[in-house]
Write an enzyme that holds these catalytic residues in place. Sequence first.
Site, short mmCIF file in Angstrom:
data_model
loop_
_atom_site.label_atom_id
_atom_site.label_comp_id
_atom_site.label_asym_id
_atom_site.label_seq_id
_atom_site.Cartn_x
_atom_site.Cartn_y
_atom_site.Cartn_z
N ASP A 21 11.19 24.40 -66.78
CA ASP A 21 11.24 25.73 -66.07
C ASP A 21 9.80 26.10 -65.43
O ASP A 21 8.96 26.33 -66.25
CB ASP A 21 11.67 26.70 -67.10
CG ASP A 21 11.87 28.28 -66.34
OD1 ASP A 21 11.75 28.20 -65.02
OD2 ASP A 21 11.72 29.07 -67.02
N ASN A 23 9.19 28.99 -63.53
CA ASN A 23 9.11 30.28 -63.08
C ASN A 23 9.65 31.31 -64.18
O ASN A 23 9.69 32.71 -64.03
CB ASN A 23 10.13 30.65 -61.79
CG ASN A 23 11.60 30.40 -61.84
OD1 ASN A 23 11.92 30.11 -63.04
ND2 ASN A 23 12.21 30.51 -60.97
N ASP A 25 12.09 31.82 -65.88
CA ASP A 25 13.61 32.45 -65.91
C ASP A 25 14.57 31.47 -66.82
O ASP A 25 15.87 32.13 -67.15
CB ASP A 25 14.40 32.44 -64.59
CG ASP A 25 14.92 31.02 -64.07
OD1 ASP A 25 14.45 29.98 -64.83
OD2 ASP A 25 15.50 30.93 -63.00
N ASP A 29 13.90 24.07 -63.06
CA ASP A 29 14.21 23.90 -61.59
C ASP A 29 13.23 22.95 -61.01
O ASP A 29 12.63 22.06 -61.74
CB ASP A 29 13.62 25.56 -61.25
CG ASP A 29 12.02 25.70 -61.92
OD1 ASP A 29 11.28 24.74 -61.76
OD2 ASP A 29 11.89 26.94 -62.42
N ASP A 98 23.59 13.58 -57.23
CA ASP A 98 24.98 13.59 -57.79
C ASP A 98 25.79 14.06 -56.79
O ASP A 98 25.79 15.20 -56.58
CB ASP A 98 24.80 14.33 -59.02
CG ASP A 98 25.65 13.88 -60.23
OD1 ASP A 98 26.84 13.49 -59.91
OD2 ASP A 98 25.29 13.93 -61.36
N ASP A 199 30.29 11.23 -59.11
CA ASP A 199 31.06 11.98 -60.21
C ASP A 199 32.50 11.48 -60.22
O ASP A 199 33.04 11.77 -59.10
CB ASP A 199 30.60 13.41 -59.98
CG ASP A 199 31.38 14.34 -61.28
OD1 ASP A 199 30.91 14.03 -62.20
OD2 ASP A 199 32.20 15.00 -60.98
N GLU A 241 30.62 6.99 -61.43
CA GLU A 241 31.07 7.17 -62.81
C GLU A 241 32.55 7.06 -62.89
O GLU A 241 33.48 7.54 -62.22
CB GLU A 241 30.92 8.79 -63.20
CG GLU A 241 31.32 9.24 -64.70
CD GLU A 241 31.53 10.50 -64.80
OE1 GLU A 241 31.30 10.98 -66.13
OE2 GLU A 241 31.96 11.35 -63.85
N HIS A 315 24.12 13.27 -69.81
CA HIS A 315 24.53 14.72 -70.06
C HIS A 315 25.71 15.10 -70.66
O HIS A 315 25.94 16.27 -71.08
CB HIS A 315 23.96 15.54 -68.70
CG HIS A 315 25.19 15.08 -67.82
ND1 HIS A 315 25.34 13.72 -67.41
CD2 HIS A 315 26.43 15.96 -67.28
CE1 HIS A 315 26.38 13.80 -66.63
NE2 HIS A 315 27.08 15.02 -66.38
N ASP A 316 26.53 14.05 -70.73
CA ASP A 316 28.33 14.33 -71.31
C ASP A 316 28.28 13.78 -72.66
O ASP A 316 29.40 13.97 -73.58
CB ASP A 316 29.02 13.70 -70.50
CG ASP A 316 29.15 14.37 -68.95
OD1 ASP A 316 28.85 15.78 -68.76
OD2 ASP A 316 29.55 13.69 -68.19
C1 GLC Z 1 31.63 14.27 -64.91
C2 GLC Z 1 30.47 14.85 -65.18
C3 GLC Z 1 30.62 15.98 -66.27
C4 GLC Z 1 31.53 17.11 -65.49
C5 GLC Z 1 32.81 16.24 -64.87
C6 GLC Z 1 33.62 17.17 -63.75
O1 GLC Z 1 32.24 13.61 -65.96
O2 GLC Z 1 29.41 14.08 -65.92
O3 GLC Z 1 29.46 16.58 -66.67
O4 GLC Z 1 31.82 17.94 -66.40
O5 GLC Z 1 32.55 15.06 -64.33
O6 GLC Z 1 32.84 17.15 -62.88
#
Ligand code: GLC
Length: 539
Positions: A21, A23, A25, A29, A98, A199, A241, A315-316
Amino acid sequence: MKQSWWKNAVIYQIYPRSFCDSNGDGMGDLQGIITKLDYLKELGIDAIWLSPVYRSPQDDNGYDISDYQDIDPLFGTLEDMDELIAQAKSRGIRIIMDLVLNHSSDEHPWFLEAKKSRDNPYHDYYVWRDGVEGQYPNELKAGFGGPAWEWVPECGQYYLHQFSVKQPDLNWENPKVREEIYKMIQWWVDRGIGGFRLDVIDQIAKEPDRMITSEGPMLHPYLKEMSKAVFQQKDLVTVGEAWSATPESALLYSNPDGSELSMVFQFEHILLDQQPGKEKWDLAPLPFVQFKEILAKWQKALYQKGWNSLFFENHDLPRSVSRFGDDGKYRVESAKMLATCLHGMQGTPYIYQGQEIGMTNTRMEIEDYRDIELLNMYKERTEKGYSKEEIMESIYVKGRDNARTPMQWNDEENAGFTKGTPWIKVNPNYADINVEKARKDPDSIFHYYQELIQLRKSLPILTEGAFDLLLPEDPSIFAYTRTSKTEQLLILCSFTGQELPCSLKEQWKDEEVLISNYDQDSCKDCLRPYEAVIFSRKL
Ligand code: GLC
């Protein structure tokens, strides 16, 4: 097979809101990312996959886009994005965006129009079914709980949402939708984007009436069309994905003729530690022999006919050192072992932010979690009568927020992530686990990753060599070879905290050691807790 740049590249994933971050908040960013490019250059990566930074109501942390051609003010501006692309480029790093193309936000202007009436020109941009209020068109369930249909009284119809109600599914059957999407992608390519992560791409060709949500019959034709329209230029890398991918479908997705994508993320190995036929929250131990078998199957099936992506984290998913290693006593050893195991295979390795310093899962009070999926599950399971302890346990093990706590830069307040209040709590272990400390320590996980990345750059066998699994039935050792015409590598990884006898190591003891997380001299015929080593011999 044409040698594309991304075959020996290493890609680093940034989850922007949790990275840095600038700034105050409390939210990471683009300017924050720019300040860390030198760090990423030092690590040695070739490209950054940025989770979504487009304009979005942030219902699903940006995976719900309301303007594909603008940056959300939380993250900065288009000028910041241009600066990031240019600054990264000057360091030899490409930016991968993404693309969330299965659905938009319900606040996207297309949807705001679409829901006005059945005659609206944008109505057919989404997937609608007639029905009666309260009587869903069918039993389809949404990814984040509840039915996949939402009623809109103005139209007297339901729209489909495979994820949250705020993520209406786009109608790929409509050629206008596809055209708009390709135009938008081209606009990013023209801005200097180096590639795209797509995605839930296996879900775009849905046929809800036949209960088909992934790999619908039109999926590959759509991908071919999109690839021809926008991807087959400028050496772009594209990674889809695809939770439903099989080795057979991956041969289509990642066909070396470039007709679809560069590669896909497949999840077969990721789906193993749950009870069969149940949800990810229904925990089960990892069946290790099967884990090896599956990864080996993918290595074999795509050899010279497709391309693998290699990942244990994103991230999932929970943190890999907590999931497959030991985030206590052997955190450092096991994080290095997992890195060796993954980076030794054929494919393009992905490092998720913080993985390179061995960041771990976290435990918070339920009020401190932020993820829509996890919070919906908490509510649903509470209503179904699950105990709080049981629910919290599955959150600690599988919750997506494990990977979303702020990046740990140093031992100052908030781990150096922000001067303000972070949008989600920092993992309390930051005083011990942080970038500053890792950079100072020559034996750190960070330096080990650096070394692995350099090995990939200097040894073509890591990109090209054939894969063979050894000791398939061994309950604790993951062993495989990579072989070229003139050379062979042995990758030996122990997935246990016990010391193990290992005759394979004994057989290779006089060969060159390329990398290891222990000193080799003290044990020639055993593997120490979470030991990993790569041997090399000439053939
Ligand atoms: C993918 C993303 C995930 C998101 C989902 C819906 O699995 O990696 O983070 O919640 O798609 O877009």
